[in-house]
Design a protein around this motif. Structure first.
Motif, PDB file in Angstrom:
ATOM      1  N   TRP A 154       0.870  -1.175   0.000  1.00 56.98           N
ATOM      2  CA  TRP A 154       0.000   0.000   0.000  1.00 56.98           C
ATOM      3  C   TRP A 154       0.904   1.221   0.000  1.00 56.98           C
ATOM      4  N   TRP A 155       0.714   2.102  -0.986  1.00 53.16           N
ATOM      5  CA  TRP A 155       1.588   3.255  -1.174  1.00 53.16           C
ATOM      6  C   TRP A 155       0.933   4.556  -0.713  1.00 53.16           C
ATOM      7  N   GLY A 156      -0.237   4.478  -0.111  1.00 52.42           N
ATOM      8  CA  GLY A 156      -0.919   5.676   0.364  1.00 52.42           C
ATOM      9  C   GLY A 156      -1.631   6.448  -0.735  1.00 52.42           C
ATOM     10  N   ILE A 157      -1.571   5.931  -1.956  1.00 54.37           N
ATOM     11  CA  ILE A 157      -2.219   6.540  -3.113  1.00 54.37           C
ATOM     12  C   ILE A 157      -2.774   5.420  -3.987  1.00 54.37           C
ATOM     13  N   THR A 158      -3.710   5.751  -4.857  1.00 54.42           N
ATOM     14  CA  THR A 158      -4.325   4.699  -5.671  1.00 54.42           C
ATOM     15  C   THR A 158      -3.998   4.801  -7.159  1.00 54.42           C
TER      16      THR A 158
END
Length: 168
Positions: A154-158
């Protein structure tokens, strides 16, 4: 084995490893002048620790056979280098949280991976968010026949484009 300690405000590195095998579990490592964990050697298992508020590199490990899992790497700051540096083969970096870290400078990165990484290395199920750097993950392997497996993070952005911009 180094387990269940609070390691805080040391003038040097919180934990220094001079060779493996070693297991470092369930420690709180805070605000050490020389960084959180540093060393080299094989068969290093770092699990379930909180590594926070270091003003230089939080973790720097070289040597084959590193497992880094279920750790929280939070609110660390480095200038001119990464927060986390791993130059080793056989890397298993899974189920960690990297949040609120800052890497300052023209080549800033939260994580720098280099060395003999190979096809069996795993960098999965980690959470990266609210970090301040150009890259969250920089991979510089001299063996260009292998790609780093960094799936299921999970990179904190989509946005796929935004995620790819955080990886070098």
């Amino acid at each position: 084995s180094i387990s269940t300690n609070v390691i805080v405000n040391n003038g040097g590195v919180g934990i220094s490893i001079g060779g493996g095998p070693v297991t470092i579990t369930n420690n709180i490592i805070l605000n050490n002048a020389g960084g959180g964990i540093s060393g080299d050697g094989g068969a290093i298992n770092i699990t379930g620790n909180i590594i926070a508020d270091q003003k230089v590199i939080a973790v720097s490990i070289s040597g084959a056979g590193v497992t880094f899992s279920k750790n929280s790497v939070v609110h660390n700051e480095a200038t001119g280098g990464p927060i986390f540096s791993l130059s080793t083969g056989y890397q298993y970096v899974n189920h960690n949280t990297w949040v609120g870290n800052k890497s300052l400078g023209s080549a800033s990165k939260i994580i720098s991976v280099s060395g003999g990484a190979g096809s069996n290395d795993s960098w999965s199920y980690n959470n990266f968010f609210a970090n301040s750097s150009i890259y969250d993950l920089a991979y510089g392997n001299s063996n260009t026949s292998f790609n780093l497996n960094a799936k299921n993070n999970w990179w904190g952005i989509t946005s796929d484009f935004s995620i790819q911009a955080k990886i070098f």
